[in-house]
Design an enzyme around this catalytic site. Sequence first.
Site, PDB file in Angstrom:
ATOM      1  N   HIS A  26       0.805  -1.229   0.000  1.00 16.65           N
ATOM      2  CA  HIS A  26       0.000   0.000   0.000  1.00 16.65           C
ATOM      3  C   HIS A  26       0.841   1.285   0.000  1.00 16.65           C
ATOM      4  CE1 HIS A  26      -3.426  -2.494   0.221  1.00 16.65           C
ATOM      5  NE2 HIS A  26      -3.568  -2.602   1.519  1.00 16.65           N
ATOM      6  N   HIS A  72      -9.528   1.993   0.720  1.00 13.39           N
ATOM      7  CA  HIS A  72      -9.525   0.837   1.618  1.00 13.39           C
ATOM      8  C   HIS A  72     -10.668   0.931   2.635  1.00 13.39           C
ATOM      9  CE1 HIS A  72      -7.780  -2.474   3.828  1.00 13.39           C
ATOM     10  NE2 HIS A  72      -6.818  -2.565   2.932  1.00 13.39           N
ATOM     11  N   TYR A  81     -13.713  -0.193   4.845  1.00  9.71           N
ATOM     12  CA  TYR A  81     -14.237  -1.418   5.472  1.00  9.71           C
ATOM     13  C   TYR A  81     -15.748  -1.268   5.562  1.00  9.71           C
ATOM     14  CZ  TYR A  81      -9.524  -2.689   7.015  1.00  9.71           C
ATOM     15  OH  TYR A  81      -8.206  -3.040   7.050  1.00  9.71           O
ATOM     16  N   GLU A  95     -11.688  -3.446  -3.040  1.00 10.84           N
ATOM     17  CA  GLU A  95     -10.636  -2.525  -3.484  1.00 10.84           C
ATOM     18  C   GLU A  95     -10.448  -2.648  -4.996  1.00 10.84           C
ATOM     19  OE1 GLU A  95      -7.167  -3.338  -0.853  1.00 10.84           O
ATOM     20  OE2 GLU A  95      -8.628  -4.389   0.364  1.00 10.84           O
TER      21      GLU A  95
HETATM   22  C1  BGC Z   1      -4.732  -6.665   1.902  1.00  8.88           C
HETATM   23  C2  BGC Z   1      -4.607  -7.413   3.200  1.00  8.88           C
HETATM   24  C3  BGC Z   1      -3.960  -6.503   4.211  1.00  8.88           C
HETATM   25  C4  BGC Z   1      -4.795  -5.263   4.351  1.00  8.88           C
HETATM   26  C5  BGC Z   1      -4.165  -4.285   5.289  1.00  8.88           C
HETATM   27  C6  BGC Z   1      -5.566  -5.463   2.131  1.00  8.88           C
HETATM   28  O1  BGC Z   1      -5.668  -4.725   0.956  1.00  8.88           O
HETATM   29  O2  BGC Z   1      -5.291  -7.475   0.894  1.00  8.88           O
HETATM   30  O3  BGC Z   1      -3.841  -8.588   3.048  1.00  8.88           O
HETATM   31  O4  BGC Z   1      -3.800  -7.124   5.446  1.00  8.88           O
HETATM   32  O5  BGC Z   1      -4.946  -4.650   3.105  1.00  8.88           O
HETATM   33  O6  BGC Z   1      -5.123  -3.541   5.865  1.00  8.88           O
END
Ligand code: BGC
Length: 344
Positions: free
Chosen positions: A100, A173, A175, A314
């Site tokens: 990331h 990202h 949730y 994502e």
């Molecule tokens: C990944 C996960 C990772 C997470 C971190 C996701 O995009 O696929 O493996 O733990 O990001 O928050």
Amino acid sequence: MNSYLFDKLPDGRDVIAYEIGNDTVRATILNYGGIIQKLLYKGIDIIGGYDKVEGYLVSDGYQGALIGRYANRIRDAKFTLNGVEYQLAANESARNNHLHGGMVGYDKKIWDVAPKTDCDGEHLVLTLVDPDGNENYPGTVNVKVTYSVCGENFSIHYEAVSDKDTPFNMTNHAYLNMNGIAGGTIYDQTLQVNADFMSSVDDKLIPVAKVPVDGTPFDFRTPKLLSEELMHCDDEQMKKGEGLDHNLYITTKEATLWQGKKLAKAAVFAGKLGALTLYTDTPCVQFYAGNFMDGDYPFKGGLNREKNGALCLETQFAPDGPNRGEAILRAGEKYDYTALFRFE
Ligand code: BGC
């Protein structure tokens, strides 16, 4: 449209919150990380996050944030481009991956924010200059992200131009929980994905092959319950991700027109509040079911940040693209992708 001082960073910089939307869909966006701090559907918050900036600083979950310059993993934290090898930060140290965008990715930057209202709805235009050599990536990239709420649609439009060739892959990202973020795990919610292929991964969660989903737990072409049994079954790939944490290739002709672009109908995620349909023009989506959350760093209002308490959808290029010659933004070319979340 409304904005207010959300909090301050430890170095004294202001974190400002901006609210856009209508009675059905309302989003609160922070200039810090471009974080979607709240996403209300009919008044119920469906997104994991924090009431104070400290939560975002100490947890390692990238909650609601913009991710860049390269979302997801890069194997051994290095790639070769135009004959030059670039060493990146191996910030996912246990797997020796770059994850990331590195140590200070787009999720940890203060973005410039300009609100905009038109007849379609309310928008926020976020901009950032990511300088040459930052996190050891080549090229200065001018990045622009537009969040929009129009009717029952929430969209994220990613645009960027670099002055040198560079890996580039942005996502958000968030949730999400379609029972509401206070509604427990996602085990009683369903997911449907228009994907015939997935990336199978190795122990480091790096793709090793593009394989058909037929006969695997990753065949979501008809809606499937995201049950505990599904995510913690004996399948080798599920075990590697400790549940659903995989990249699927969107393969469908079903589409919608949005802001002048054709977006494929990628997925439908549904719970007690209804269905959220994801449309995008990126080739792939990573589905991550919050497998590595373990009750630490409680969410806003003291909510349990529990394993499988939310799903991230994502939109992206497949992980580790630069090591397959993919996801390279060429100098002067435009990166232009959209994720549209439609409540239905
Ligand atoms: C990944 C996960 C990772 C997470 C971190 C996701 O995009 O696929 O493996 O733990 O990001 O928050």
